[in-house]
Design a protein around this motif. Structure first.
Motif, short mmCIF file in Angstrom:
data_model
loop_
_atom_site.label_atom_id
_atom_site.label_comp_id
_atom_site.label_asym_id
_atom_site.label_seq_id
_atom_site.Cartn_x
_atom_site.Cartn_y
_atom_site.Cartn_z
N PHE A 1 0.83 -1.21 0.00
CA PHE A 1 0.00 0.00 0.00
C PHE A 1 0.87 1.26 0.00
O PHE A 1 0.60 2.21 -0.72
N LEU A 2 1.91 1.25 0.80
CA LEU A 2 2.78 2.42 0.88
C LEU A 2 3.58 2.64 -0.40
O LEU A 2 3.91 3.77 -0.73
N MET A 3 3.86 1.57 -1.12
CA MET A 3 4.70 1.68 -2.31
C MET A 3 3.91 2.00 -3.58
O MET A 3 4.47 2.48 -4.54
N GLU A 4 2.60 1.71 -3.59
CA GLU A 4 1.84 1.96 -4.82
C GLU A 4 1.69 3.45 -5.07
O GLU A 4 1.64 4.26 -4.15
N GLU A 5 1.66 3.80 -6.34
CA GLU A 5 1.54 5.21 -6.70
C GLU A 5 0.12 5.69 -6.42
O GLU A 5 -0.86 5.06 -6.83
N LYS A 6 0.02 6.79 -5.74
CA LYS A 6 -1.28 7.35 -5.39
C LYS A 6 -1.63 8.48 -6.35
O LYS A 6 -0.74 9.19 -6.81
N PRO A 7 -2.91 8.66 -6.65
CA PRO A 7 -3.29 9.82 -7.45
C PRO A 7 -2.99 11.09 -6.67
O PRO A 7 -3.11 11.12 -5.45
N LYS A 8 -2.60 12.12 -7.37
CA LYS A 8 -2.29 13.39 -6.71
C LYS A 8 -3.58 14.12 -6.37
O LYS A 8 -4.45 14.28 -7.21
N ALA A 9 -3.67 14.53 -5.13
CA ALA A 9 -4.84 15.27 -4.67
C ALA A 9 -4.71 16.73 -5.07
O ALA A 9 -3.60 17.27 -5.12
N PRO A 10 -5.82 17.38 -5.37
CA PRO A 10 -5.75 18.81 -5.66
C PRO A 10 -5.30 19.57 -4.42
O PRO A 10 -5.61 19.18 -3.30
N LYS A 11 -4.56 20.64 -4.64
CA LYS A 11 -4.07 21.43 -3.50
C LYS A 11 -5.12 22.39 -2.97
O LYS A 11 -5.02 22.88 -1.87
N SER A 12 -6.13 22.67 -3.80
CA SER A 12 -7.18 23.58 -3.37
C SER A 12 -8.47 23.22 -4.10
O SER A 12 -8.45 22.47 -5.07
N LEU A 13 -9.56 23.79 -3.63
CA LEU A 13 -10.84 23.58 -4.32
C LEU A 13 -10.79 24.19 -5.72
O LEU A 13 -11.37 23.65 -6.66
#
Length: 105
Positions: free
Chosen positions: A83-95
């Motif tokens: 889980f820690l190694m899989e690539e995560k989608p990047k979250a938006p920094k703001s609305l």
């Protein structure tokens, strides 16, 4: 969550570290109970003292090493590592970032 924490991490989130601690402790407590293990038995199996397990289950407070010892007895450490190694989608920094991406996509 403090604004400073969110700003220094560049994240938009509603979860605090304390919220996650509580969720982790509830998850491990559920796994322990699902396996019908007492705190005493889990302490014997993991090497984590029974009072530490009780404190973790009630407050979420535990050292990382002891958390990993418990996780290793109740679940697979490999699953956690994957889980820690899989690539995560990047979250938006703001609305604003979120809505701009929605309009483009």
């Amino acid at each position: 969550m403090s604004e400073d924490y969110a700003q220094t991490r560049g994240l938009l989130t509603l979860w605090t570290p304390g919220d996650v601690q509580v969720q982790l402790s509830e998850h491990l407590r559920k796994m322990r109970k699902d396996r019908k293990l007492s705190r005493r038995k889990l302490a014997e199996m993991s090497g984590v003292p029974e009072p530490t397990i009780k404190r973790f289950e009630t407050t979420g407070q535990i050292s990382l090493r002891q958390f990993l010892l418990l996780w290793g007895r109740l679940d697979q450490l490999d699953d956690l590592r994957r889980f820690l190694m899989e690539e995560k989608p990047k979250a938006p920094k703001s609305l604003l970032d979120f809505f701009e991406k929605e309009e483009k996509g």
